[in-house]
Design an enzyme around this catalytic site. Structure first.
Site, short mmCIF file in Angstrom:
data_model
loop_
_atom_site.label_atom_id
_atom_site.label_comp_id
_atom_site.label_asym_id
_atom_site.label_seq_id
_atom_site.Cartn_x
_atom_site.Cartn_y
_atom_site.Cartn_z
N GLU A 172 -8.09 10.53 -14.33
CA GLU A 172 -8.60 11.55 -13.40
C GLU A 172 -8.63 10.99 -11.98
O GLU A 172 -8.30 11.69 -11.01
CB GLU A 172 -10.01 11.97 -13.83
CG GLU A 172 -10.44 13.31 -13.33
CD GLU A 172 -11.72 13.79 -14.01
OE1 GLU A 172 -11.62 14.56 -14.98
OE2 GLU A 172 -12.82 13.37 -13.59
N GLU A 210 -5.24 11.04 -10.57
CA GLU A 210 -4.89 12.42 -10.20
C GLU A 210 -5.52 12.78 -8.86
O GLU A 210 -4.87 13.38 -7.99
CB GLU A 210 -5.45 13.34 -11.30
CG GLU A 210 -4.55 14.48 -11.65
CD GLU A 210 -5.19 15.35 -12.74
OE1 GLU A 210 -5.99 14.83 -13.54
OE2 GLU A 210 -4.88 16.55 -12.76
N CYS A 259 -14.28 17.17 -17.95
CA CYS A 259 -14.72 16.53 -19.20
C CYS A 259 -15.75 17.34 -19.98
O CYS A 259 -16.10 16.96 -21.08
CB CYS A 259 -15.22 15.12 -18.95
SG CYS A 259 -16.20 14.97 -17.50
N SER A 276 -8.80 19.06 -12.95
CA SER A 276 -7.99 17.93 -13.43
C SER A 276 -7.43 18.29 -14.81
O SER A 276 -8.08 19.02 -15.57
CB SER A 276 -8.90 16.70 -13.55
OG SER A 276 -8.33 15.76 -14.41
N LYS A 320 -18.73 20.36 -27.97
CA LYS A 320 -17.75 19.37 -28.46
C LYS A 320 -17.27 19.71 -29.87
O LYS A 320 -16.18 19.32 -30.27
CB LYS A 320 -18.35 17.96 -28.44
CG LYS A 320 -18.67 17.44 -27.05
CD LYS A 320 -17.44 16.97 -26.33
CE LYS A 320 -17.80 16.42 -24.96
NZ LYS A 320 -16.63 16.24 -24.11
N GLU A 378 -14.64 22.03 -29.09
CA GLU A 378 -13.52 21.37 -28.41
C GLU A 378 -12.59 20.66 -29.40
O GLU A 378 -11.37 20.74 -29.30
CB GLU A 378 -14.04 20.37 -27.38
CG GLU A 378 -12.93 19.73 -26.57
CD GLU A 378 -13.43 18.61 -25.66
OE1 GLU A 378 -14.20 17.75 -26.13
OE2 GLU A 378 -13.05 18.59 -24.48
N GLU A 430 -4.69 22.57 -29.36
CA GLU A 430 -3.89 21.59 -28.58
C GLU A 430 -4.34 20.16 -28.82
O GLU A 430 -3.65 19.22 -28.39
CB GLU A 430 -3.90 21.93 -27.09
CG GLU A 430 -5.24 21.95 -26.38
CD GLU A 430 -5.96 23.30 -26.44
OE1 GLU A 430 -5.75 24.05 -27.39
OE2 GLU A 430 -6.77 23.56 -25.54
N CYS A 481 -25.07 15.89 -19.43
CA CYS A 481 -25.14 15.72 -20.89
C CYS A 481 -26.51 15.24 -21.38
O CYS A 481 -26.87 15.46 -22.53
CB CYS A 481 -24.07 14.75 -21.37
SG CYS A 481 -22.42 15.31 -20.93
FE1 SF4 Z 1 -20.97 19.85 -21.00
FE2 SF4 Z 1 -23.47 20.06 -21.88
FE3 SF4 Z 1 -21.52 19.21 -23.51
FE4 SF4 Z 1 -22.35 17.63 -21.52
S1 SF4 Z 1 -23.55 18.29 -23.27
S2 SF4 Z 1 -20.21 18.03 -22.10
S3 SF4 Z 1 -22.82 19.11 -19.93
S4 SF4 Z 1 -21.70 21.26 -22.62
#
Ligand code: SF4
Length: 591
Positions: free
Chosen positions: A286, A289, A312, A332, A371, A374, A379, A516
């Site tokens: 990043e 970039e 991220c 990014s 996550k 994700e 992909e 986070c």
């Molecule tokens: Fe985003 Fe919240 Fe996950 Fe951290 S905990 S990556 S701020 S959604």
């Protein structure tokens, strides 16, 4: 400001006009029980629908009881908060709520941490009159990749709606239907997966019952750990170590990095690694970039895409894919640390230990519910085999450790395994708002100027205000940085970019309050800024304790580029560590 004088439970008090009875009582040390009410002071968010009526009080001269969270004080008011009439009313309200609530407390995901259960105990509810005649409502369970909605357990407190709409401006949840049939649901009663939900999990973090919970992946993890044909490795995100201890009664901000590693090894993981390793890798990609785009801008290229936006946080990625798809070439392209870790683990590391991709299981421990979603994005898999197999939250790891009867607080400290457990201080601060951009600044500064950064602490980038900005001297170039946490704040910065009003060169955006550390998968913090500050302090303390504090100094990252990737932004790095974004606006229904 006008002052109002009143009496509560025989005690005189003077408060500013516009104060609710609930807050006036609190100023006297009188704690009126609450259920739907929520005050996230640190975030300036208050939910006071007066809907559950648990907080009712008697007001002299009024026939009906008043809900104290939504009724303002008035001059000369006389309030009684604990009469038998009030107690009876609260008990009746609670019995009514429970009469329409599933009775699966022993197995509910919120068991032991359910506000409704706590209130029932507090009010001494032992049975529910007429329950045998009450017909339970039955709603279809709404299961998304990250969050489960069980509307039989919804008590219409509307806390989730406040977080989703007021704080995040996502608009995935709102009240539908009336009376006993009213629930909070995505628009047109669609399911979460077909709504603009970002899976940030802030609704789960404030839900007082088990109506909104995370999808449980601990069973999959236990199954993988029990399979002798699999090599199971784990990565732990930076914010987890600053909050996991709370699940075991430790003070917020107690760093438990070493105990966490020992617990994971005790659970049977073959290698215990650190997502921080991949955070260092993220900075290499990043940061390169950012420097590439900045170089073109300084050279006078008017078409270069600035500001660059960090990428991220998967909830944030989901947010701009739904709401600002026309700007999807600004962020990014670097994958999140979770996904960079998975990609490198299933190629470079799998080769090193001689294990086939399909026999290597990658588990992540995240402060995050997004996550989970994700790692299921198409992909991020090869021939159907995901780079990260399962993601579990900090809370789920706490459950897992308790289930295994591991005495966490008495564990000795152990170190992460090598090579993917080595990290710098820059990676640790990814866990708090402003940390990603500070880490990027440390590396980008040295690569851009060729000078050594003597003071790596960019304190002007730290703090908990929703939107912050700072200018950093980049060898004579004033680099303008913006930071936002909370998607409502992010929306303001994006509207500025869209309108051509933004002066920033780089912006960090994280969806959750405080970044986070306040993630939807963390031990419940209810927006308490004292807890968030304690967790952030712990993260900065870990950064300071490290010998290496700049990502490009991580010896195992240097080796990874030498042995495998070549250099940042190489073709191989692009293939394994970068991604692309989609226009999801057609899935977005406005409420
Ligand atoms: Fe985003 Fe919240 Fe996950 Fe951290 S905990 S990556 S701020 S959604």
């Amino acid at each position: 400001m006008d002052q109002i004088k009143l009496t509560i439970d025989g005690k005189a008090v003077e408060v500013p006009k516009g104060t609710t009875i609930y807050k006036a009582a609190k100023s006297l040390g009188i704690d009126i029980p609450i259920l739907c009410y929520m005050d996230l002071k640190g975030l300036n968010i208050e939910n006071k629908p007066g809907g559950c009526r648990i907080c009712v009080v008697e007001v002299e001269g009024r026939r009906n009881l008043a809900s104290s969270c939504s009724t303002d004080v008035s001059e000369g008011m006389v309030v009684k908060t604990s009469t038998i009439r009030v107690l009876n009313a609260r008990r009746t309200v609670m019995e009514l709520i429970l009469s329409d609530h599933p009775k699966d407390c022993l197995t509910c995901a919120k068991s032991g941490k359910c506000d409704l259960q706590d209130m029932a105990i507090k009010l001494g509810i032992r049975n529910i009159p007429g329950q045998e005649f009450a017909e339970m409502s039955t709603y279809r369970l709404d299961t998304s990749p990250s969050i489960i909605r069980d509307m039989d357990k919804c008590i219409m407190c509307r806390r989730c709606e406040t977080m989703c709409n007021d704080f995040q401006t996502v608009g995935a949840l709102s009240a539908v239907n009336r009376g006993f049939m009213s629930v909070v649901a995505p628009a047109f009663e669609m399911n979460l997966e077909h709504s603009p939900c970002t899976y940030c999990g802030q609704c789960v973090a404030v839900c007082p019952t088990g109506a909104l919970t995370e999808v449980d992946h601990t069973r999959n993890v236990i199954a993988a750990l029990s399979d002798p044909t699999k090599t199971v490795i784990v990565q732990t995100a930076p914010a987890v170590r600053a909050a996991l201890g709370e699940e075991f009664g430790l003070e917020p901000g107690t760093l438990v990095t070493g105990k966490m590693v020992t617990a994971l090894r005790t659970l049977g993981f073959d290698y215990v690694f650190d997502t921080d390793f991949a955070a260092d890798l993220t900075i290499m990609e990043e940061g390169s970039e950012l420097l590439g785009r900045l170089g073109k801008f300084i050279a006078g290229d008017k078409d270069v895409k600035l500001p660059i936006l960090t990428s991220c946080c998967p909830a944030w990625v989901n947010f701009f894919e739904h709401n600002f798809p026309d700007m999807k070439d600004i962020p990014s392209t670097a994958r999140s640390p979770q996904q960079m870790f998975g990609s490198i683990a299933k190629t470079y590391f799998a080769d090193k230990i001689g294990v086939k991709r399909e026999d290597l299981i990658v588990v992540s421990i995240m402060p995050c519910l997004a996550k989970k979603y994700e790692c299921q994005r198409d992909e991020f898999s090869v021939d159907g085999n995901p780079d990260v197999d399962f993601s579990i939250s900090t809370r789920e790891l706490g459950f897992l450790i308790k289930q295994a009867n591991i005495q966490f607080n008495g564990l000795p400290d152990e170190d992460f395994d090598k090579p993917m457990g080595e990290s710098t201080g820059a990676a640790v601060i990814f866990g708090t708002t402003g940390g990603v951009i500070e880490a990027a600044a440390r590396t980008a500064y040295e690569l851009h100027t060729g000078n050594t950064l003597t003071n790596v602490d960019f304190k002007e980038l730290r703090g908990l205000e929703g939107i912050r900005h700072a200018t950093i001297d980049f060898g004579g170039f004033p680099l303008k940085i913006g930071i936002a946490h909370g998607l409502g704040n992010a929306r303001k910065l994006l509207e500025d970019i869209k309108a051509g009003r933004s002066e920033f060169h780089a912006i960090e955006i994280m969806a959750c309050p405080g970044g986070c550390i306040g993630g939807g998968g963390q031990p419940l913090h209810h927006g308490d800024s004292t807890i968030l500050k304690a967790r952030a302090k712990a993260i900065y303390a870990e950064d300071e304790s490290k010998t290496l504090r700049k990502s490009h100094e991580n010896p195992y990252i240097i080796k990874l580029y030498e042995e495998f990737l070549g250099k940042p932004l190489s073709e191989k790095a692009h293939h394994l560590l970068h991604t692309h974004y989609f226009d999801k606006s057609k899935n977005t229904f406005s409420i």
